[in-house]
Design a protein around this motif. Structure first.
Motif, PDB file in Angstrom:
ATOM      1  N   HIS A  41     -36.464 -55.966 -18.737  1.00 57.07           N
ATOM      2  CA  HIS A  41     -35.429 -54.997 -19.081  1.00 57.07           C
ATOM      3  C   HIS A  41     -35.948 -53.855 -19.964  1.00 57.07           C
ATOM      4  O   HIS A  41     -35.172 -53.081 -20.504  1.00 57.07           O
TER       5      HIS A  41
ATOM      6  N   LYS B 111     -26.608 -60.089 -23.632  1.00 57.21           N
ATOM      7  CA  LYS B 111     -26.879 -61.235 -22.762  1.00 57.21           C
ATOM      8  C   LYS B 111     -26.428 -60.899 -21.351  1.00 57.21           C
ATOM      9  O   LYS B 111     -25.541 -60.068 -21.155  1.00 57.21           O
ATOM     10  N   ASP B 112     -27.035 -61.560 -20.392  1.00 50.50           N
ATOM     11  CA  ASP B 112     -26.534 -61.520 -19.026  1.00 50.50           C
ATOM     12  C   ASP B 112     -26.420 -62.959 -18.537  1.00 50.50           C
ATOM     13  O   ASP B 112     -26.557 -63.895 -19.326  1.00 50.50           O
ATOM     14  N   GLU B 113     -26.199 -63.143 -17.246  1.00 52.82           N
ATOM     15  CA  GLU B 113     -25.981 -64.491 -16.717  1.00 52.82           C
ATOM     16  C   GLU B 113     -27.200 -65.398 -16.884  1.00 52.82           C
ATOM     17  O   GLU B 113     -27.074 -66.613 -16.893  1.00 52.82           O
TER      18      GLU B 113
ATOM     19  N   TYR C  41     -24.220 -52.279 -20.382  1.00 51.49           N
ATOM     20  CA  TYR C  41     -24.576 -53.409 -21.239  1.00 51.49           C
ATOM     21  C   TYR C  41     -23.564 -53.522 -22.360  1.00 51.49           C
ATOM     22  O   TYR C  41     -23.300 -52.541 -23.058  1.00 51.49           O
TER      23      TYR C  41
END
Length: 71
Positions: free
Chosen positions: A45, A15-17, A3
């Motif tokens: 998460h 953040k992710d996609e 991360y």
């Protein structure tokens, strides 16, 4: 999973996609303190320690700030 922590103006976040995964916000209190005032981790998460990861990153950030003094 790795991360990457992003430093915002008054927050550190991940953040992710799909968007925001986790965030810890803070405010500066006078000239000698930072207050963590909110922590968020997306339900999907929770468990792998993202809150601790964000707290560690805020502590490192505080060390870079003139507010921080170590005794």
């Amino acid at each position: 999973m790795e991360y990457g922590i992003i430093r915002g103006e008054e927050s550190n976040y991940i953040k992710d996609e799909s968007g925001l995964v986790a965030e810890m916000t803070f405010s500066k209190a006078g000239t000698g303190a930072m207050i963590v005032d909110s922590t968020y981790v997306r339900d999907s998460h929770r468990g792998p320690g993202l809150g601790i990861l964000l707290l560690d990153s805020i502590l490192e950030r505080a060390k870079d700030c003139p507010l921080y003094t170590a005794d």
